[in-house]
Design a protein around this motif. Structure first.
Motif, PDB file in Angstrom:
ATOM      1  N   ALA A  58       0.844  -1.187   0.000  1.00  0.00           N
ATOM      2  CA  ALA A  58       0.000   0.000   0.000  1.00  0.00           C
ATOM      3  C   ALA A  58       0.882   1.240   0.000  1.00  0.00           C
ATOM      4  O   ALA A  58       1.904   1.287   0.685  1.00  0.00           O
ATOM      5  CB  ALA A  58      -0.910   0.001   1.227  1.00  0.00           C
ATOM      6  N   HIS A  59       0.465   2.255  -0.758  1.00  0.00           N
ATOM      7  CA  HIS A  59       1.241   3.494  -0.878  1.00  0.00           C
ATOM      8  C   HIS A  59       0.351   4.684  -0.502  1.00  0.00           C
ATOM      9  O   HIS A  59      -0.010   5.508  -1.343  1.00  0.00           O
ATOM     10  CB  HIS A  59       1.753   3.620  -2.310  1.00  0.00           C
ATOM     11  CG  HIS A  59       2.878   4.580  -2.492  1.00  0.00           C
ATOM     12  ND1 HIS A  59       3.873   4.770  -1.566  1.00  0.00           N
ATOM     13  CD2 HIS A  59       3.177   5.415  -3.533  1.00  0.00           C
ATOM     14  CE1 HIS A  59       4.731   5.660  -2.019  1.00  0.00           C
ATOM     15  NE2 HIS A  59       4.323   6.078  -3.201  1.00  0.00           N
ATOM     16  N   PRO A  60      -0.022   4.766   0.793  1.00  0.00           N
ATOM     17  CA  PRO A  60      -0.936   5.827   1.232  1.00  0.00           C
ATOM     18  C   PRO A  60      -0.212   7.160   1.408  1.00  0.00           C
ATOM     19  O   PRO A  60       1.015   7.203   1.546  1.00  0.00           O
ATOM     20  CB  PRO A  60      -1.457   5.299   2.561  1.00  0.00           C
ATOM     21  CG  PRO A  60      -0.298   4.512   3.111  1.00  0.00           C
ATOM     22  CD  PRO A  60       0.354   3.877   1.907  1.00  0.00           C
ATOM     23  N   SER A  61      -0.996   8.224   1.456  1.00  0.00           N
ATOM     24  CA  SER A  61      -0.411   9.567   1.509  1.00  0.00           C
ATOM     25  C   SER A  61      -1.354  10.522   2.231  1.00  0.00           C
ATOM     26  O   SER A  61      -2.465  10.152   2.620  1.00  0.00           O
ATOM     27  CB  SER A  61      -0.195  10.078   0.083  1.00  0.00           C
ATOM     28  OG  SER A  61      -1.440  10.327  -0.546  1.00  0.00           O
ATOM     29  N   TYR A  62      -0.893  11.744   2.379  1.00  0.00           N
ATOM     30  CA  TYR A  62      -1.846  12.790   2.737  1.00  0.00           C
ATOM     31  C   TYR A  62      -2.941  12.798   1.672  1.00  0.00           C
ATOM     32  O   TYR A  62      -2.655  12.641   0.472  1.00  0.00           O
ATOM     33  CB  TYR A  62      -1.170  14.163   2.736  1.00  0.00           C
ATOM     34  CG  TYR A  62      -0.209  14.414   3.877  1.00  0.00           C
ATOM     35  CD1 TYR A  62      -0.633  14.357   5.210  1.00  0.00           C
ATOM     36  CD2 TYR A  62       1.117  14.745   3.626  1.00  0.00           C
ATOM     37  CE1 TYR A  62       0.242  14.612   6.258  1.00  0.00           C
ATOM     38  CE2 TYR A  62       2.004  15.006   4.659  1.00  0.00           C
ATOM     39  CZ  TYR A  62       1.563  14.934   5.977  1.00  0.00           C
ATOM     40  OH  TYR A  62       2.435  15.191   6.997  1.00  0.00           O
ATOM     41  N   PRO A  63      -4.214  12.970   2.071  1.00  0.00           N
ATOM     42  CA  PRO A  63      -5.304  12.959   1.086  1.00  0.00           C
ATOM     43  C   PRO A  63      -5.312  14.267   0.287  1.00  0.00           C
ATOM     44  O   PRO A  63      -5.957  15.241   0.667  1.00  0.00           O
ATOM     45  CB  PRO A  63      -6.555  12.807   1.947  1.00  0.00           C
ATOM     46  CG  PRO A  63      -6.167  13.399   3.278  1.00  0.00           C
ATOM     47  CD  PRO A  63      -4.715  13.120   3.450  1.00  0.00           C
ATOM     48  N   ILE A  79      -7.440  12.488  12.202  1.00  0.00           N
ATOM     49  CA  ILE A  79      -7.996  12.594  10.846  1.00  0.00           C
ATOM     50  C   ILE A  79      -7.048  11.950   9.848  1.00  0.00           C
ATOM     51  O   ILE A  79      -7.469  11.248   8.918  1.00  0.00           O
ATOM     52  CB  ILE A  79      -8.252  14.074  10.490  1.00  0.00           C
ATOM     53  CG1 ILE A  79      -9.375  14.638  11.372  1.00  0.00           C
ATOM     54  CG2 ILE A  79      -8.606  14.217   9.016  1.00  0.00           C
ATOM     55  CD1 ILE A  79      -9.621  16.117  11.189  1.00  0.00           C
ATOM     56  N   LEU A  80      -5.739  12.181  10.044  1.00  0.00           N
ATOM     57  CA  LEU A  80      -4.751  11.572   9.159  1.00  0.00           C
ATOM     58  C   LEU A  80      -4.831  10.049   9.236  1.00  0.00           C
ATOM     59  O   LEU A  80      -4.868   9.365   8.198  1.00  0.00           O
ATOM     60  CB  LEU A  80      -3.344  12.047   9.521  1.00  0.00           C
ATOM     61  CG  LEU A  80      -2.200  11.378   8.751  1.00  0.00           C
ATOM     62  CD1 LEU A  80      -2.323  11.622   7.253  1.00  0.00           C
ATOM     63  CD2 LEU A  80      -0.849  11.887   9.275  1.00  0.00           C
ATOM     64  N   LYS A  81      -4.865   9.495  10.440  1.00  0.00           N
ATOM     65  CA  LYS A  81      -4.913   8.044  10.585  1.00  0.00           C
ATOM     66  C   LYS A  81      -6.201   7.468   9.998  1.00  0.00           C
ATOM     67  O   LYS A  81      -6.183   6.376   9.404  1.00  0.00           O
ATOM     68  CB  LYS A  81      -4.769   7.664  12.071  1.00  0.00           C
ATOM     69  CG  LYS A  81      -3.359   7.873  12.599  1.00  0.00           C
ATOM     70  CD  LYS A  81      -3.133   7.265  13.960  1.00  0.00           C
ATOM     71  CE  LYS A  81      -3.786   8.052  15.057  1.00  0.00           C
ATOM     72  NZ  LYS A  81      -3.385   7.553  16.407  1.00  0.00           N
ATOM     73  N   GLU A  82      -7.299   8.188  10.130  1.00  0.00           N
ATOM     74  CA  GLU A  82      -8.570   7.729   9.541  1.00  0.00           C
ATOM     75  C   GLU A  82      -8.450   7.651   8.019  1.00  0.00           C
ATOM     76  O   GLU A  82      -8.907   6.691   7.392  1.00  0.00           O
ATOM     77  CB  GLU A  82      -9.695   8.691   9.930  1.00  0.00           C
ATOM     78  CG  GLU A  82     -11.072   8.281   9.439  1.00  0.00           C
ATOM     79  CD  GLU A  82     -12.160   9.237   9.886  1.00  0.00           C
ATOM     80  OE1 GLU A  82     -13.175   9.324   9.177  1.00  0.00           O
ATOM     81  OE2 GLU A  82     -11.984   9.901  10.929  1.00  0.00           O
ATOM     82  N   SER A  83      -7.805   8.661   7.422  1.00  0.00           N
ATOM     83  CA  SER A  83      -7.607   8.657   5.979  1.00  0.00           C
ATOM     84  C   SER A  83      -6.681   7.520   5.555  1.00  0.00           C
ATOM     85  O   SER A  83      -6.955   6.814   4.571  1.00  0.00           O
ATOM     86  CB  SER A  83      -7.014   9.999   5.517  1.00  0.00           C
ATOM     87  OG  SER A  83      -6.696   9.954   4.145  1.00  0.00           O
ATOM     88  N   LEU A  84      -5.591   7.335   6.295  1.00  0.00           N
ATOM     89  CA  LEU A  84      -4.643   6.277   5.955  1.00  0.00           C
ATOM     90  C   LEU A  84      -5.295   4.903   6.039  1.00  0.00           C
ATOM     91  O   LEU A  84      -5.078   4.042   5.180  1.00  0.00           O
ATOM     92  CB  LEU A  84      -3.423   6.344   6.876  1.00  0.00           C
ATOM     93  CG  LEU A  84      -2.553   7.591   6.753  1.00  0.00           C
ATOM     94  CD1 LEU A  84      -1.442   7.567   7.798  1.00  0.00           C
ATOM     95  CD2 LEU A  84      -1.960   7.718   5.358  1.00  0.00           C
TER      96      LEU A  84
END
Length: 245
Positions: A58-63, A79-84
């Motif tokens: 997985a290559h997650p990032s800031y949304p 909020i960041l962890k929820e997005s990730l």
């Protein structure tokens, strides 16, 4: 015994080279909607990786698709962890549907760079991975805050180095806003990879040498010479009998 170093690449970002690069890779990092990617691109890239027996990450990032995830965002850690989690779950779910395992997590862009120098952020991300994805390996550079946080929280860690980016230090890449950040000359890339494989070192922009550890060598799928770089790195790995640890 020869040390196994693979090539990894950031894929599923809408670039035209994914199909040509994949045969050279040992692992790939698939954009999962934060900076790029959608259901169709994720499914397509997973299928391509499965065909070539390439490990999926997985290559997650800031949304932030508008800026391709390359600008730091102050979202608040929850909020960041929820997005990730939303991003990683998408790719994990698709991997399961395709009957392949999610092997690793590698943060993208500004989030990746922030995690290398911000110990508080790195620890938050490490605890997040430990809680939700304890069986996945984290890709991070040796000696970085992110690597240190992974070790502290007992997360499986793969030390990453870069073929096509200039280094500001042993743990920091030169920011992309710097015109020197991307290595474009194949000769320069050849020299950097040779130094990595032969002396476990990188040369920084001030001319110094820094020791690193290399388990995987990253090339970027959006580099205009990505396929040529993949071929070069694969050749050099085959020619190096026993890369130093």
């Amino acid at each position: 015994m020869k040390k196994e170093i693979d090539i990894n690449c950031d894929l599923g970002e809408g670039m035209p080279f994914d199909q040509k690069i994949m045969p050279y890779l040992g692992s790939c990092n698939i954009a999962c909607g934060g900076h790029a990617g959608d259901d169709a691109s994720m499914k397509r890239t997973i299928g391509l990786a499965k065909k070539h027996q390439v490990k999926i990450g997985a290559h997650p990032s800031y949304p932030d698709k508008d800026n391709f995830g390359r600008i730091s965002l102050d979202l608040g850690i929850e909020i960041l962890k929820e997005s990730l989690k939303s991003q990683i779950e998408k790719i994990k779910s698709m991997a399961i549907q395709t009957k392949v395992d999610l092997h690793h997590i590698k943060f993208h862009g500004a989030l990746y760079l922030d995690s290398l120098i911000n110990q508080e952020l790195a620890l938050e991300l490490a605890f997040f991975i430990k809680h939700h994805y304890p069986n996945q390996t984290l890709y991070a550079p040796f000696g970085s805050c992110m690597a240190n946080a992974a070790t502290r929280t007992s997360i499986p860690l793969c030390h990453e180095v870069f073929a096509d980016r200039r280094y500001a230090s042993g743990t920091q890449l030169l920011p992309r806003k710097d015109p020197r950040a991307i290595l474009t000359d194949i000769k320069d890339i050849d020299e950097q990879v040779s130094l990595l494989l032969e002396k476990s070192s990188v040369e920084t922009t001030n001319g110094g040498l820094c020791k690193v550890k290399a388990d995987t060598i990253c090339i970027h799928g959006d580099h205009p010479r990505a396929v040529e770089i993949a071929k070069l790195v694969a050749t050099k790995l085959a020619e190096t009998p026993n890369p130093p640890s």
